[in-house]
Design a protein around this motif. Structure first.
Motif, PDB file in Angstrom:
ATOM      1  N   UNK A   1       0.832  -1.216   0.000  1.00  0.00           N
ATOM      2  CA  UNK A   1       0.000   0.000   0.000  1.00  0.00           C
ATOM      3  C   UNK A   1       0.862   1.259   0.000  1.00  0.00           C
ATOM      4  N   UNK A   2       1.854   1.314   0.897  1.00  0.00           N
ATOM      5  CA  UNK A   2       2.707   2.515   1.001  1.00  0.00           C
ATOM      6  C   UNK A   2       3.460   2.767  -0.305  1.00  0.00           C
ATOM      7  N   UNK A   3       4.074   1.714  -0.831  1.00  0.00           N
ATOM      8  CA  UNK A   3       4.807   1.864  -2.094  1.00  0.00           C
ATOM      9  C   UNK A   3       3.857   2.127  -3.250  1.00  0.00           C
ATOM     10  N   UNK A   4       2.635   1.617  -3.146  1.00  0.00           N
ATOM     11  CA  UNK A   4       1.640   1.838  -4.195  1.00  0.00           C
ATOM     12  C   UNK A   4       1.272   3.295  -4.363  1.00  0.00           C
ATOM     13  N   UNK A   5       1.325   4.051  -3.266  1.00  0.00           N
ATOM     14  CA  UNK A   5       1.054   5.496  -3.363  1.00  0.00           C
ATOM     15  C   UNK A   5       2.075   6.149  -4.293  1.00  0.00           C
ATOM     16  N   UNK A   6       3.351   5.816  -4.091  1.00  0.00           N
ATOM     17  CA  UNK A   6       4.398   6.372  -4.946  1.00  0.00           C
ATOM     18  C   UNK A   6       4.325   5.788  -6.356  1.00  0.00           C
ATOM     19  N   UNK A   7       3.938   4.521  -6.450  1.00  0.00           N
ATOM     20  CA  UNK A   7       3.767   3.890  -7.763  1.00  0.00           C
ATOM     21  C   UNK A   7       2.683   4.610  -8.561  1.00  0.00           C
ATOM     22  N   UNK A   8       1.640   5.064  -7.886  1.00  0.00           N
ATOM     23  CA  UNK A   8       0.555   5.791  -8.555  1.00  0.00           C
ATOM     24  C   UNK A   8       1.071   7.065  -9.217  1.00  0.00           C
ATOM     25  N   UNK A   9       2.010   7.717  -8.527  1.00  0.00           N
ATOM     26  CA  UNK A   9       2.597   8.940  -9.082  1.00  0.00           C
ATOM     27  C   UNK A   9       3.327   8.632 -10.391  1.00  0.00           C
ATOM     28  N   UNK A  10       4.017   7.496 -10.437  1.00  0.00           N
ATOM     29  CA  UNK A  10       4.678   7.090 -11.673  1.00  0.00           C
ATOM     30  C   UNK A  10       3.681   6.750 -12.765  1.00  0.00           C
ATOM     31  N   UNK A  11       2.640   6.006 -12.415  1.00  0.00           N
ATOM     32  CA  UNK A  11       1.652   5.571 -13.406  1.00  0.00           C
ATOM     33  C   UNK A  11       0.944   6.760 -14.050  1.00  0.00           C
ATOM     34  N   UNK A  12       0.630   7.794 -13.275  1.00  0.00           N
ATOM     35  CA  UNK A  12      -0.115   8.935 -13.810  1.00  0.00           C
ATOM     36  C   UNK A  12       0.751   9.922 -14.579  1.00  0.00           C
ATOM     37  N   UNK A  13       2.058   9.732 -14.548  1.00  0.00           N
ATOM     38  CA  UNK A  13       2.966  10.759 -15.064  1.00  0.00           C
ATOM     39  C   UNK A  13       2.956  10.897 -16.582  1.00  0.00           C
ATOM     40  N   UNK A  14       2.813   9.784 -17.310  1.00  0.00           N
ATOM     41  CA  UNK A  14       2.888   9.840 -18.774  1.00  0.00           C
ATOM     42  C   UNK A  14       1.821  10.749 -19.385  1.00  0.00           C
ATOM     43  N   UNK A  15       0.527  10.602 -19.025  1.00  0.00           N
ATOM     44  CA  UNK A  15      -0.467  11.526 -19.583  1.00  0.00           C
ATOM     45  C   UNK A  15      -0.177  12.977 -19.221  1.00  0.00           C
ATOM     46  N   UNK A  16       0.353  13.202 -18.013  1.00  0.00           N
ATOM     47  CA  UNK A  16       0.680  14.566 -17.632  1.00  0.00           C
ATOM     48  C   UNK A  16       1.770  15.145 -18.524  1.00  0.00           C
ATOM     49  N   UNK A  17       2.780  14.311 -18.831  1.00  0.00           N
ATOM     50  CA  UNK A  17       3.845  14.757 -19.737  1.00  0.00           C
ATOM     51  C   UNK A  17       3.262  15.153 -21.089  1.00  0.00           C
ATOM     52  N   UNK A  18       2.324  14.370 -21.593  1.00  0.00           N
ATOM     53  CA  UNK A  18       1.764  14.611 -22.923  1.00  0.00           C
ATOM     54  C   UNK A  18       0.673  15.676 -22.911  1.00  0.00           C
ATOM     55  N   UNK A  19       0.272  16.119 -21.725  1.00  0.00           N
ATOM     56  CA  UNK A  19      -0.685  17.221 -21.647  1.00  0.00           C
ATOM     57  C   UNK A  19      -0.008  18.566 -21.891  1.00  0.00           C
ATOM     58  N   UNK A  20       1.325  18.582 -21.871  1.00  0.00           N
ATOM     59  CA  UNK A  20       2.071  19.790 -22.241  1.00  0.00           C
ATOM     60  C   UNK A  20       2.138  19.830 -23.762  1.00  0.00           C
ATOM     61  N   UNK A  21       1.051  20.257 -24.374  1.00  0.00           N
ATOM     62  CA  UNK A  21       0.887  20.128 -25.823  1.00  0.00           C
ATOM     63  C   UNK A  21       1.871  21.001 -26.586  1.00  0.00           C
TER      64      UNK A  21
END
Length: 676
Positions: free
Chosen positions: A610-630
């Motif tokens: 669970x604890x590591x999953x919180x940080x893992x979530x940050x990694x998982x969500x990062x790609x769309x955020x990178x590509x939102x910088x159009x």
């Protein structure tokens, strides 16, 4: 089950459409490949004065080392004063001299003061007085001021060879306002073989003939690009459509000054480029204050980052002059800056030369709807994961699809695009997180001890690819010149960073901790509230709070906590060697945490998972955020995402191997201790 299959099919269709659009976008970006270094003419006069060399010789030397264009600002009263062509004062200052000695150094002004009353003198005390003895300057100002200042605010005086203007305008703003071009400057720049980039300024009361005169002048100097001076664009507000139509008709491109996210653009620039068909190119430059503050390496790094991260194609260069250094040193450091940038531009696979505008790209509304229905399908899949039944899910699918299509096909299209993009940035990372939690739960409940490397990499790849689908959709639905030139941009960055993490926590409690109804939630909450709080609990809570504060404050368009100098140097190192720099929080924290969380699940540790999953979530969500910088180059965004995956997975696997060996070593020590 049939509904899930249908939703997946819709997502696949949407992904295919998104890839088609993204490929077309990449084609447009690949042709937008020429970087131009442009010097500010009047600013470079500082370097000329410092070295004692004529400005034309300075520019020749710069041209030999990579300078391609020269920006020529309009002349202002302050400029004319600084070059000794006029005297510029307030009426009160001139009146004081007149009162003291009974005259001024300008006969026209002296005569004027003799003929006005004390009351008039009092009213006019803050008026501007411009005096000159140069006939050419007088003629220039007479023509210019007559078009820019209302008749009731302008008095023109002439006696013998003394000339003067009395202007009812504030000194602090009007003295900096452009009054037209000095053709001698334009002729010199053109004769030296530079790309001439006039800095045209708007003014109140501008008329069609004024715009036509500007166009005539621009054509005379074969102008390809204009960077507007001042706070607004030519023709703003009443004549903006006419000015833009003239630019379009004559093939003149607008340079769009790059500003930080959320900061105000030049007034009217979005409307001007819209009338012009969204033709334009990005311009970036440090202010004179910033130029003197940073060293050459910092300046070049900022230039280079604007090119590779924000699609800038004109670097607006101001001369760096250090009065404590020798003229030769100052000349050399400016030449060095250009040479370093040219090397980096070549390394990034771009060219130096005369910058060309970005090709115009827009999407049909049908394409936008096809992409949007994929996002809707993803959202319904997410709700099904939380136990939504098929019948209400089907009704919700139809209703949401109809509503989304209606918004995109009407005048609310722009709002619809931003909403769909934001939804994609939340939904698909959340689906990746749901897959990760489901996989972790399966490993925790499986009695077999599986090999962590193959299992963790399989889960890692699937989770990040599910999230990446959202990035492809964002990049496609916002593949429009308006967003790519950063005239408008993705909204809701903080929401896209926080909601998926919250969804992880909620879904983990629902799926793994089996808190699937309100009663269980209340009971669990009561247990937590009745716990005996230990010091380590408080320290852990404080650490978690600190991490959350840093995480939230470092996201968005205007982060509250800036990167440290060490982090910036590390970023520069990665940019210089990889060009497409992966995000630090991805490959150093998020992705390794994902690998470690899977390892914890294999070891049946719900707490660490669970604890590591919180940080893992940050990694998982990062790609769309990178590509939102159009505004960033799409291939660069994809490359940096892939780099992040690779480095993050390698670091994660290495970390697990080290931990596994340390655990074995500790167990062996314990066994030996027991035997003794």
């Amino acid at each position: 089950m049939k509904l899930k299959v249908m939703l997946v099919a819709v997502i696949i269709l949407s992904v295919i459409v998104s890839i088609y659009v993204d490929v077309a976008r990449i084609g447009v970006e690949n042709k937008y490949d020429t970087v131009e270094i442009v010097a500010d003419l009047y600013n470079f006069e500082n370097l000329s004065a410092n070295t004692g060399n004529d400005i034309s010789n300075i520019l020749k030397e710069m041209k030999a080392n990579g300078l391609k264009g020269v920006a020529v600002p309009e002349v202002s009263l302050k400029r004319l004063r600084d070059t000794g062509k006029i005297s510029l004062n307030t009426m009160s200052d001139v009146q004081n001299i007149y009162t003291l000695i009974g005259k001024t150094d300008n006969e026209a002004v002296t005569q004027y003061l003799r003929n006005i009353t004390d009351r008039q003198k009092e009213i006019q005390c803050n008026f501007l007085i411009v005096t000159t003895r140069d006939r050419d300057t007088f003629d220039f100002l007479k023509n210019s001021l007559s078009r820019r200042v209302p008749q009731d605010k302008l008095t023109i005086l002439e006696k013998n060879k003394d000339y003067a203007f009395i202007i009812n305008e504030p000194m602090d703003t009007f003295s900096d306002q452009g009054l037209g071009f000095d053709v001698k400057d334009l002729n010199m720049v053109k004769a030296l073989g530079f790309d001439v980039i006039p800095r045209v300024e708007n003014f109140n009361g501008i008329k069609d003939r004024d715009i036509e005169n500007y166009i005539k002048l621009l054509k005379n100097y074969d102008t390809k690009t204009v960077i507007f001076g001042g706070n607004d664009v030519l023709g703003n507000m009443e004549k903006i459509s006419y000015a833009a139509s003239q630019f379009k008709k004559n093939g003149i491109t607008v340079g769009i000054i790059d500003t930080p996210m959320g900061k105000k653009l030049q007034s009217g620039i979005e409307k001007f480029t819209k009338f012009d068909g969204y033709r334009g190119l990005k311009v970036y430059g440090l202010s004179e204050k910033e130029t003197q503050k940073y060293d050459i390496n910092d300046i070049v790094d900022r230039w280079y980052r604007s090119i590779i991260e924000r699609n800038v194609r004109i670097i607006y260069m101001r001369a760096k002059v250090d009065d404590l250094k020798t003229p030769a040193y100052n000349m050399k450091q400016n030449i060095t800056a250009m040479k370093q940038l040219n090397t980096l531009v070549d390394y990034a696979g771009l060219k130096t030369g005369i910058a060309k505008p970005m090709g115009v790209i827009h999407q049909s509304k049908i394409i936008e709807v096809l992409i949007a229905v994929g996002v809707v399908a993803g959202g319904i899949l997410l709700l099904l994961s939380f136990g939504l039944k098929e019948v209400p899910a089907l009704i919700l699918t139809i209703a949401t699809t109809v509503l989304t299509a209606a918004v995109l096909l009407t005048r609310f299209n722009d709002l619809g695009i931003k909403t769909v993009a934001l939804a994609a940035s939340i939904i698909f990372p959340s689906l990746g997180i749901v897959y990760f939690v489901n996989s972790s739960n399966g490993l925790i409940n499986n009695k077999e001890q599986k090999g962590f490397i193959s299992v963790s990499l399989k889960i890692f790849i699937k989770a990040v690819l599910i999230s990446f689908v959202g990035g492809l959709m964002i990049a496609a639905i916002m593949a429009d010149s308006k967003y790519m030139l950063k005239l408008d941009y993705f909204r809701g960055v903080k929401l896209s960073f926080t909601i998926p993490v919250l969804i992880f926590a909620i879904y983990y409690c629902y799926k793994v901790f089996k808190i699937d109804n309100f009663k269980k939630f209340i009971n669990t909450s009561v247990k937590i509230l009745n716990m005996d709080i230990k010091i380590w609990h408080m320290l852990a809570a404080a650490a978690a709070a600190l991490i959350c504060i840093i995480y939230i404050s470092r996201t968005g368009n205007s982060p509250l906590i800036k990167p440290s100098s060490i982090e910036l140097k590390f970023r520069d190192f990665l940019e210089h060697y990889l060009v497409a720099r992966p995000r630090t929080k991805e490959f150093l924290f998020g992705y390794p945490a994902l690998i470690l969380a899977v390892y914890a699940a294999i070891k049946k540790s719900k707490g660490w998972n669970f604890i590591l999953g919180i940080f893992a979530s940050i990694g998982i969500l990062s790609a769309p955020n990178t590509m939102s910088h159009v505004e960033s180059v799409l291939t660069m965004a994809i490359e940096r995402t892939v780099y992040g995956w690779i480095f993050g997975a390698i670091i994660g696997v290495i970390a697990v191997v080290i931990i596994e060996r340390l655990v074995r070593f500790a167990n062996n020590l314990l066994k030996r201790g027991a035997l003794l």
